[in-house]
Motif scaffolding. Structure first.
Motif, short mmCIF file in Angstrom:
data_model
loop_
_atom_site.label_atom_id
_atom_site.label_comp_id
_atom_site.label_asym_id
_atom_site.label_seq_id
_atom_site.Cartn_x
_atom_site.Cartn_y
_atom_site.Cartn_z
N UNK A 60 1.22 -1.73 13.32
CA UNK A 60 2.40 -2.03 12.51
C UNK A 60 2.34 -1.30 11.16
N UNK A 61 1.19 -1.37 10.51
CA UNK A 61 1.04 -0.72 9.21
C UNK A 61 1.18 0.80 9.34
N UNK A 62 0.61 1.37 10.39
CA UNK A 62 0.73 2.81 10.62
C UNK A 62 2.16 3.25 10.82
N UNK A 63 2.90 2.51 11.64
CA UNK A 63 4.31 2.87 11.86
C UNK A 63 5.11 2.71 10.59
N UNK A 64 4.88 1.62 9.85
CA UNK A 64 5.60 1.43 8.57
C UNK A 64 5.29 2.58 7.62
N UNK A 65 4.05 3.05 7.64
CA UNK A 65 3.66 4.13 6.72
C UNK A 65 4.35 5.44 7.10
N UNK A 66 4.52 5.69 8.39
CA UNK A 66 5.23 6.90 8.83
C UNK A 66 6.66 6.87 8.32
N UNK A 67 7.21 5.68 8.17
CA UNK A 67 8.59 5.53 7.72
C UNK A 67 8.72 5.45 6.20
#
Length: 186
Positions: A60-67
């Motif tokens: 979740x944190x990784x995907x949020x960071x990509x965004x």
């Protein structure tokens, strides 16, 4: 453009953490298990252990960071998400093919929560490969960070809500300009 189911699922997943209030809807293994069941990613009764919980939070944190709305993403959360994904086998399936084209699927021997992680990662990959990921954005208001689908014609939406976050940002800018204009010149 209508929001695809993959984008809805990623949006729901990433928005389980509210930056402004600090509320985490996946705060422990039990609530994560309920969320995964509610989103049809695992069967009812699936147990989530501490390692599974940590894996989902890292993804979740990784995907949020990509965004990330502005600037460069933080490489540390991306590295943790990538490390998780490196452990999760994905297979090309002809039997699950869509319109005669092979599809990527989680390996059948993966534990249920890890399969859910793969499904979420594949949702993200689908959005990227189809070019629709550009419509999934994180609010540009630094105190918010909410993920939203930009359905505007020219894909120029910056805030999750113009009335709340857009107004906060514009008010802050106006106050700063007014303060600078009133300050004595050096």
């Amino acid at each position: 453009m209508e929001q695809p189911e993959a984008a809805r699922r990623i949006e729901r997943f990433t928005n389980t953490f509210d930056l402004e209030s600090g509320r985490d809807d996946l705060a422990d293994s039990d609530v994560l298990a309920r969320w995964l069941v509610d989103n049809e990613l695992v069967e009812p009764g699936t147990r989530v252990d501490a390692a599974d919980h940590r894996a989902c939070l890292d993804l979740r944190t990784g995907i949020r960071e990509v965004l990330v709305a502005t600037g460069e993403p933080d490489p540390h959360p991306l590295a943790r998400a990538d490390a998780l994904l490196a452990e999760l086998p994905v297979l090309v399936s002809l039997t699950s093919a869509v319109a005669g084209r092979p599809v990527l699927v989680p390996a059948p021997d993966l534990a249920p929560v890890r399969r859910a992680c793969v499904r979420l990662a594949l949702d993200w990959v689908d959005l990227v490969l189809t070019g629709r990921s550009v419509r999934l954005k994180r609010c540009a208001e630094h105190t918010c960070g909410w993920v939203f689908w930009d359905g505007s014609k020219n894909q120029s939406r910056r805030w999750c809500s113009m009335r709340v976050c857009g107004n906060r940002t514009k008010s802050r800018r106006h106050t700063e300009r007014t303060r600078r204009a009133a300050a004595p010149a050096d």
